[in-house]
Design an enzyme around this catalytic site. Structure first.
Site, PDB file in Angstrom:
ATOM      1  N   SER A   1      39.795 -16.086 -42.525  1.00 23.02           N
ATOM      2  CA  SER A   1      38.595 -15.279 -42.789  1.00 23.02           C
ATOM      3  C   SER A   1      38.312 -14.361 -41.616  1.00 23.02           C
ATOM      4  O   SER A   1      37.898 -14.824 -40.558  1.00 23.02           O
ATOM      5  CB  SER A   1      37.407 -16.226 -42.962  1.00 23.02           C
TER       6      SER A   1
ATOM      7  N   SER B   1      30.640 -10.808 -34.231  1.00 19.69           N
ATOM      8  CA  SER B   1      31.197 -10.345 -35.498  1.00 19.69           C
ATOM      9  C   SER B   1      31.148 -11.422 -36.585  1.00 19.69           C
ATOM     10  O   SER B   1      30.722 -11.148 -37.717  1.00 19.69           O
ATOM     11  CB  SER B   1      32.629  -9.840 -35.294  1.00 19.69           C
TER      12      SER B   1
ATOM     13  N   LYS C   1      46.025 -22.461 -34.252  1.00 21.62           N
ATOM     14  CA  LYS C   1      46.726 -21.293 -34.821  1.00 21.62           C
ATOM     15  C   LYS C   1      46.533 -20.056 -33.945  1.00 21.62           C
ATOM     16  O   LYS C   1      47.342 -19.135 -33.979  1.00 21.62           O
ATOM     17  CB  LYS C   1      46.289 -21.039 -36.269  1.00 21.62           C
TER      18      LYS C   1
ATOM     19  N   THR D   1      45.882 -15.030 -39.314  1.00 22.04           N
ATOM     20  CA  THR D   1      45.729 -14.660 -37.907  1.00 22.04           C
ATOM     21  C   THR D   1      47.006 -14.056 -37.336  1.00 22.04           C
ATOM     22  O   THR D   1      46.959 -13.202 -36.457  1.00 22.04           O
ATOM     23  CB  THR D   1      45.293 -15.873 -37.059  1.00 22.04           C
TER      24      THR D   1
HETATM   25  N1  LIG Z   1      35.568 -12.779 -35.833  1.00 27.38           N
HETATM   26  C1  LIG Z   1      36.101 -13.453 -36.819  1.00 27.38           C
HETATM   27  O1  LIG Z   1      36.576 -12.860 -37.811  1.00 27.38           O
HETATM   28  C2  LIG Z   1      36.119 -14.928 -36.797  1.00 27.38           C
HETATM   29  C3  LIG Z   1      35.744 -15.628 -35.673  1.00 27.38           C
HETATM   30  N2  LIG Z   1      35.765 -17.000 -35.687  1.00 27.38           N
HETATM   31  C4  LIG Z   1      35.341 -17.766 -34.527  1.00 27.38           C
HETATM   32  O2  LIG Z   1      33.951 -17.560 -34.317  1.00 27.38           O
HETATM   33  C5  LIG Z   1      33.642 -17.696 -32.912  1.00 27.38           C
HETATM   34  C6  LIG Z   1      32.886 -16.437 -32.474  1.00 27.38           C
HETATM   35  O3  LIG Z   1      33.813 -15.378 -32.570  1.00 27.38           O
HETATM   36  P1  LIG Z   1      33.415 -13.877 -32.828  1.00 27.38           P
HETATM   37  O4  LIG Z   1      32.201 -13.737 -33.644  1.00 27.38           O
HETATM   38  O5  LIG Z   1      34.654 -13.203 -33.273  1.00 27.38           O
HETATM   39  O6  LIG Z   1      33.098 -13.410 -31.320  1.00 27.38           O
HETATM   40  P2  LIG Z   1      32.444 -12.068 -30.831  1.00 27.38           P
HETATM   41  O7  LIG Z   1      33.094 -11.741 -29.536  1.00 27.38           O
HETATM   42  O8  LIG Z   1      32.428 -11.067 -31.917  1.00 27.38           O
HETATM   43  O9  LIG Z   1      30.907 -12.513 -30.568  1.00 27.38           O
HETATM   44  C7  LIG Z   1      30.624 -13.542 -29.670  1.00 27.38           C
HETATM   45  C8  LIG Z   1      29.127 -13.849 -29.692  1.00 27.38           C
HETATM   46  O10 LIG Z   1      28.895 -14.943 -28.807  1.00 27.38           O
HETATM   47  C9  LIG Z   1      28.059 -14.529 -27.738  1.00 27.38           C
HETATM   48  N3  LIG Z   1      28.515 -15.096 -26.483  1.00 27.38           N
HETATM   49  C10 LIG Z   1      29.683 -14.855 -25.830  1.00 27.38           C
HETATM   50  N4  LIG Z   1      29.741 -15.565 -24.699  1.00 27.38           N
HETATM   51  C11 LIG Z   1      28.583 -16.248 -24.618  1.00 27.38           C
HETATM   52  C12 LIG Z   1      28.045 -17.153 -23.663  1.00 27.38           C
HETATM   53  N5  LIG Z   1      28.718 -17.490 -22.562  1.00 27.38           N
HETATM   54  N6  LIG Z   1      26.824 -17.676 -23.909  1.00 27.38           N
HETATM   55  C13 LIG Z   1      26.135 -17.336 -25.018  1.00 27.38           C
HETATM   56  N7  LIG Z   1      26.589 -16.492 -25.963  1.00 27.38           N
HETATM   57  C14 LIG Z   1      27.806 -15.951 -25.764  1.00 27.38           C
HETATM   58  C15 LIG Z   1      28.182 -13.018 -27.700  1.00 27.38           C
HETATM   59  O11 LIG Z   1      27.022 -12.484 -27.096  1.00 27.38           O
HETATM   60  P3  LIG Z   1      27.048 -11.084 -26.276  1.00 27.38           P
HETATM   61  O12 LIG Z   1      27.114 -10.007 -27.325  1.00 27.38           O
HETATM   62  O13 LIG Z   1      25.759 -11.111 -25.539  1.00 27.38           O
HETATM   63  O14 LIG Z   1      28.246 -11.117 -25.373  1.00 27.38           O
HETATM   64  C16 LIG Z   1      28.266 -12.720 -29.200  1.00 27.38           C
HETATM   65  O15 LIG Z   1      27.000 -12.835 -29.800  1.00 27.38           O
HETATM   66  C17 LIG Z   1      34.992 -17.865 -32.205  1.00 27.38           C
HETATM   67  O16 LIG Z   1      35.219 -19.215 -31.964  1.00 27.38           O
HETATM   68  C18 LIG Z   1      36.012 -17.340 -33.220  1.00 27.38           C
HETATM   69  O17 LIG Z   1      37.280 -17.964 -33.090  1.00 27.38           O
HETATM   70  C19 LIG Z   1      36.128 -17.706 -36.803  1.00 27.38           C
HETATM   71  C20 LIG Z   1      36.499 -17.052 -37.941  1.00 27.38           C
HETATM   72  C21 LIG Z   1      36.518 -15.613 -38.036  1.00 27.38           C
HETATM   73  O1  LIG Z   2      39.957 -17.279 -37.072  1.00 30.23           O
HETATM   74  C1  LIG Z   2      40.098 -16.144 -37.435  1.00 30.23           C
HETATM   75  C2  LIG Z   2      40.509 -15.788 -38.805  1.00 30.23           C
HETATM   76  O2  LIG Z   2      40.456 -16.886 -39.663  1.00 30.23           O
HETATM   77  C3  LIG Z   2      39.886 -15.058 -36.465  1.00 30.23           C
HETATM   78  O3  LIG Z   2      41.015 -14.935 -35.699  1.00 30.23           O
HETATM   79  P1  LIG Z   2      40.990 -13.933 -34.465  1.00 30.23           P
HETATM   80  O4  LIG Z   2      40.012 -14.531 -33.476  1.00 30.23           O
HETATM   81  O5  LIG Z   2      42.379 -13.895 -33.943  1.00 30.23           O
HETATM   82  O6  LIG Z   2      40.498 -12.618 -34.973  1.00 30.23           O
END
Ligand SMILES: NC(=O)C1=CN([C@@H]2O[C@H](COP(=O)(O)OP(=O)(O)OC[C@H]3O[C@@H](n4cnc5c(N)ncnc54)[C@H](OP(=O)(O)O)[C@@H]3O)[C@@H](O)[C@H]2O)C=CC1
Ligand SMILES: O=C(CO)COP(=O)(O)O
Length: 346
Positions: A138, A11, A191, A248
């Protein structure tokens, strides 16, 4: 047109691609599975960011070499627990002059390292000069819709942070710079623990008072640990500190909060994580922070209780009672007069 590689296709990776693509960048996402790459190439990441039509400059592939070849910047958008593995696999294909941006919010659980420390171990200390953390309040669901959002790009080297500021900044995506890598990394990671806690409180049907108390005292213990590790006091009152804590702990987009709500309602940790369908970083971070607090000799009572609930089968209600029953305290003395913060504020 510059090429930007994004490692991960979840995401946040997808929402950030959507920020970069209209700025005349060709953005290529690395997916693990061909079916997800195909879905994204169809014009919408319906698995992770449904309802958003992706910009035509965005594509996805499963071939790491192809994704990284010629990229001017590489954005790591995978969860913390696989950052080292993905970094090690990527390094042979990353141009040594490229800027590396990490958006993951967590710690490496087995080593208790911050992710910039993991990066330095694998890529070398010199490479840290082009390593930037992008953090702050975000959620992907809102960024994908161009809802006004402000973040912080942190690096030990200000030119690298400024490069990332320029790379991402748009009319709806405002980026500040900060040189306090330690504070920005810890604010973003820790957080999530408090968001699990406020979610648990919501699941137990406590009110806004409980949530506000947990956020405020949560920030106090995050700050305390951060100061003991060399962070700047002021970072915790910024976007990567209180800003991210607010979003969050209060948003229904938050995966950590949603997971906490399910636990508060009585689900097991495994059931709660499974129900969220995306990464819940706060679970591993709770364990990491619990060990870090012990190592640093820092009191983190909320983290302690959440640890007990998640990993030691303690009932959430008992956790709240334990927090409310703690001995009498002064509110601010422990932070304001700590040796470390006085040094920072001098
Ligand atoms: N979502 C948000 O709004 C925000 C997220 N973040 C941070 O961004 C990071 C990613 O989060 P987010 O996008 O939400 O996560 P999602 O669960 O939406 O996506 C995770 C991604 O990482 C891949 N992935 C998961 N496990 C592995 C692995 N073991 N090896 C390789 N690839 C892997 C997944 O692939 P697959 O689909 O194949 O499982 C997918 O592409 C986190 O640290 C989160 O805290 C920060 C700010 C905002
Ligand atoms: O870091 C984030 C917002 O800034 C995302 O938080 P969550 O992983 O709890 O959705």
């Amino acid at each position: 047109m510059a090429k930007i590689a994004v490692i991960g296709a979840g995401s946040w990776a997808t929402a950030l691609a959507q920020v970069l693509a209209p700025k005349d960048n060709s953005v290529c996402l690395l997916a693990r599975r061909q079916d997800l790459a195909d879905i994204i190439n169809g014009g919408e990441n319906s698995r992770y960011l449904p309802g958003i039509s992706l910009h035509p400059n965005i594509s996805a592939d499963t071939d790491m070499e192809k994704v990284l070849n010629g990229a001017e910047a590489v954005v790591f958008g995978v969860p913390s627990h696989c950052f080292r593995e993905m970094l090690v696999k990527s390094l042979p294909y990353i141009n040594p002059k490229s800027t590396v941006v990490n958006v993951a919010k967590g710690l490496e659980e087995s080593t208790l390292l911050r992710l910039s420390e993991v990066f330095a171990e694998e890529a070398g200390e010199e490479a840290l000069k082009r390593y930037v953390v992008l953090s702050g309040p975000s959620h992907a669901e809102e960024v994908g819709k161009n809802i006004p959002t402000a973040l912080v790009a942190a690096s030990s080297e200000i030119p690298a942070a400024e490069y990332v500021q320029d790379l991402f900044m748009t009319g709806s995506f405002r980026v500040y710079t900060n040189q306090d890598l330690v504070g920005v990394e810890l604010g973003g990671a820790l957080k999530n623990i408090i968001a699990l806690g406020t979610g648990i409180a919501d699941g137990l049907e406590f009110g806004d008072n409980t949530k506000a108390a947990m956020m405020t005292r949560g920030l106090a213990e995050i700050t305390r640990l951060g100061l003991s590790m060399g962070a700047s006091f002021l970072t915790f009152s910024g976007l990567a500190g209180v800003g991210d804590l607010i979003v969050t702990c209060t948003s229904m987009h938050s995966r950590n909060r949603r997971c906490g709500i399910e636990i508060g309602k009585g689900k097991s940790l495994e059931e709660a994580v499974e129900s969220v369908k995306m990464v819940v970083e706060g679970v591993r971070t709770t364990r990491g922070a619990w060990h870090l607090a012990k190592r640093q000799g820092i009191e983190m009572p909320i983290t302690e209780q959440i640890y007990q609930v998640l990993f030691e089968s303690q009932s959430p209600r008992v956790g709240v009672m334990n927090l409310m029953g703690r001995g009498k305290k002064l509110e601010l003395e422990e932070i304001a007069f700590s040796k470390v913060s006085c040094t920072v504020l001098e």
